[in-house]
Design an enzyme around this catalytic site. Structure first.
Site, PDB file in Angstrom:
ATOM      1  N   ASP A 219      36.483  28.381  37.945  1.00 16.87           N
ATOM      2  CA  ASP A 219      36.878  29.137  39.142  1.00 16.87           C
ATOM      3  C   ASP A 219      36.069  29.043  40.399  1.00 16.87           C
ATOM      4  O   ASP A 219      35.309  28.324  40.324  1.00 16.87           O
ATOM      5  CB  ASP A 219      36.775  30.595  38.389  1.00 16.87           C
ATOM      6  N   ARG A 287      51.509  33.376  33.446  1.00 18.46           N
ATOM      7  CA  ARG A 287      51.425  34.919  33.806  1.00 18.46           C
ATOM      8  C   ARG A 287      52.690  35.799  33.774  1.00 18.46           C
ATOM      9  O   ARG A 287      52.604  36.755  33.419  1.00 18.46           O
ATOM     10  CB  ARG A 287      50.900  34.951  35.408  1.00 18.46           C
TER      11      ARG A 287
HETATM   12  N1  NVA Z   1      37.170  35.189  40.496  1.00 16.58           N
HETATM   13  C1  NVA Z   1      38.352  35.074  41.437  1.00 16.58           C
HETATM   14  C2  NVA Z   1      39.660  35.260  40.766  1.00 16.58           C
HETATM   15  C3  NVA Z   1      40.929  35.272  41.605  1.00 16.58           C
HETATM   16  C4  NVA Z   1      42.165  35.237  40.788  1.00 16.58           C
HETATM   17  C5  NVA Z   1      38.175  36.501  42.399  1.00 16.58           C
HETATM   18  O1  NVA Z   1      37.684  37.410  42.023  1.00 16.58           O
HETATM   19  O2  NVA Z   1      38.367  36.488  43.707  1.00 16.58           O
HETATM   20  N1   CP Z   2      45.081  33.913  39.306  1.00 14.32           N
HETATM   21  C1   CP Z   2      45.386  35.273  40.128  1.00 14.32           C
HETATM   22  O1   CP Z   2      45.000  36.238  39.685  1.00 14.32           O
HETATM   23  O2   CP Z   2      45.933  34.805  41.262  1.00 14.32           O
HETATM   24  P1   CP Z   2      46.245  35.847  42.475  1.00 14.32           P
HETATM   25  O3   CP Z   2      45.115  36.331  43.126  1.00 14.32           O
HETATM   26  O4   CP Z   2      47.161  34.850  43.461  1.00 14.32           O
HETATM   27  O5   CP Z   2      47.050  37.028  41.991  1.00 14.32           O
END
Ligand code: NVA
Ligand code: CP
Length: 300
Positions: A219, A287
Site C-alpha cells: 500500500d 469491492r
Molecule cells: N492506507 C491508505 C489506503 C487507501 C485506500 C490510506 O489510508 O490512505
Molecule cells: N481502496 C480504496 O478504498 O480506494 P478509495 O480510497 O478510492 O475508496
C-alpha cells in the site's frame, strides 16, 4: 441494542466471511452475465466521507443501485457535521432515515462513537486504524484465483498501516500465515500484532517476508492524512519497493495485490503493478460484489 455493525473484520465470524466471499463471487458472476439482483428495493444507505475516495464511493453507490436501493453521499463540508453537530446526534438522525450507514473517518473512534448510538448497521469504510471492506475484496480475489486462503502464506511489504492491521486481523480470523516487512519505525501497532497471535510475523527485510508467499501485497507509504510526512517516508522506505526482483523471491506465480490508489515507482514498480502477476483491477472490482453481499447480510 441488537444491531450488527461492521467496524472490524472480526465483527464477522470466519464462517460468515466465507459465506460473504462465496456470495460476492456469485454476485460477480451474475454481474458479468448482465443479471441484476434487486434484493433490497427501496433501502437507503447513508455514506459519510471525511476523506477522499474513488473505489469505495462508487462501489457502495453502484452496489445499492444494483440491489434496488439508493445511496446518499454526505461529506462534513456539506452537512452540519462540519459545523460541529455532535457525531452522536448525527447518528440518531441518520439512523431514523436510512437502513444502514457507511463511514470513512479520519479517526477510528468516530465510527465507534457513531455505532454506539446508531440503531441501524454501521460499516467502517476506512479509518486510520483499519479497512475491513477492502480485506473482504482482497480475500474474495485470492479465493477465486487460488482457493481457500486457510493455511496459505501472504506477505505484506511497506507501511504497518490501516491495511496492514486489517490483514493481521484476517490472518487470525481465517488461519493463514502473514509475513510483514516494514522499516523498524513503521511497524504495525504492537497491540494489533499481539491480537493476531502466532499467524503474524514481523520482519524488517522484505526478502525474508516474501519467501514462499503465494500473495504479495503493499500500500502507499504515506496514507491520507500523512501527506506532510511524504518526504521523510520516501527516505525511510528505501528498499521496500515491490519490484520484479522481489517478486521472484515469492512462490512461483504469486499474486500481487494493492488496494489502490498506487504510486508507481514508490511502493510498487510499474512492471509489477501492470505485470502478469498483478490482480489489482479484479481486486478493485470485487469491492462492488463483496460489499453487495455485505449489504445483503446487514440490511435484512
Ligand atoms: N492506507 C491508505 C489506503 C487507501 C485506500 C490510506 O489510508 O490512505
Ligand atoms: N481502496 C480504496 O478504498 O480506494 P478509495 O480510497 O478510492 O475508496
Amino acid at each position: 441494542m441488537n444491531v450488527r455493525h461492521f467496524l472490524n473484520l472480526s465483527d464477522l465470524s470466519a464462517d460468515e466471511v466465507r459465506e460473504l466471499l462465496a456470495r460476492g463471487a456469485a454476485l460477480g458472476r451474475m454481474y458479468r452475465d448482465g443479471e441484476r439482483h434487486a434484493s433490497r428495493p427501496g433501502r437507503v444507505l447513508a455514506m459519510i466521507f471525511e476523506k477522499a475516495s474513488t473505489r469505495t464511493r462508487i462501489s457502495f453507490e453502484a452496489g445499492m443501485a444494483h440491489l434496488g436501493g439508493h445511496a446518499i453521499f454526505l461529506s462534513p463540508r456539506d452537512t452540519q457535521l462540519g459545523r460541529g453537530e455532535p457525531i452522536e446526534d448525527t447518528a440518531r438522525v441518520v439512523s431514523s432515515m436510512a437502513d444502514a450507514v457507511m463511514i470513512r473517518a479520519n479517526e477510528h473512534a468516530t465510527v465507534e462513537r457513531f455505532a454506539a448510538v446508531a440503531t441501524v448497521p454501521v460499516i467502517n469504510a476506512l479509518t486510520d486504524r483499519s479497512h475491513p471492506c477492502q480485506l473482504l475484496a482482497d480475500l474474495q480475489t485470492f479465493t477465486e484465483l487460488r482457493g481457500d486462503i486457510a493455511g496459505r502464506t501472504v506477505a505484506w511489504i511497506g507501511d504497518g498501516n490501516n491495511m496492514c492491521h486489517t490483514w493481521i486481523e484476517a490472518a487470525a480470523l481465517l488461519g493463514f500465515n502473514l509475513r510483514i516487512a516494514t522499516p523498524p519505525d513503521y511497524a504495525p501497532e504492537a497491540e494489533v500484532v499481539r491480537a493476531g497471535g502466532d499467524w503474524t510475523r514481523v520482519f524488517t527485510d522484505p526478502e525474508v517476508a516474501v519467501a514462499g508467499a503465494e500473495l504479495v501485497t503493499t500500500d502507499v507509504w504515506a496514507s491520507m492524512g500523512q501527506e506532510a510526512e511524504q518526504e521523510t517516508r520516501l527516505d525511510a522506505f528505501t528498499g521496500f519497493q515491490v519490484d520484479a526482483g522481489l517478486m521472484t523471491k515469492a512462490a512461483p506465480n504469486a499474486l500481487f495485490m494493492h488496494c489502490l490508489p498506487a504510486h508507481r515507482g514508490e511502493e510498487v514498480a510499474a512492471e509489477v503493478l501492470d505485470g502478469p502477476q498483478s490482480v489489482v483491477w479484479r481486486e478493485a472490482e470485487n469491492r462492488l460484489h463483496v460489499q453487495k453481499a455485505l449489504l445483503e447480510h446487514l440490511i435484512g
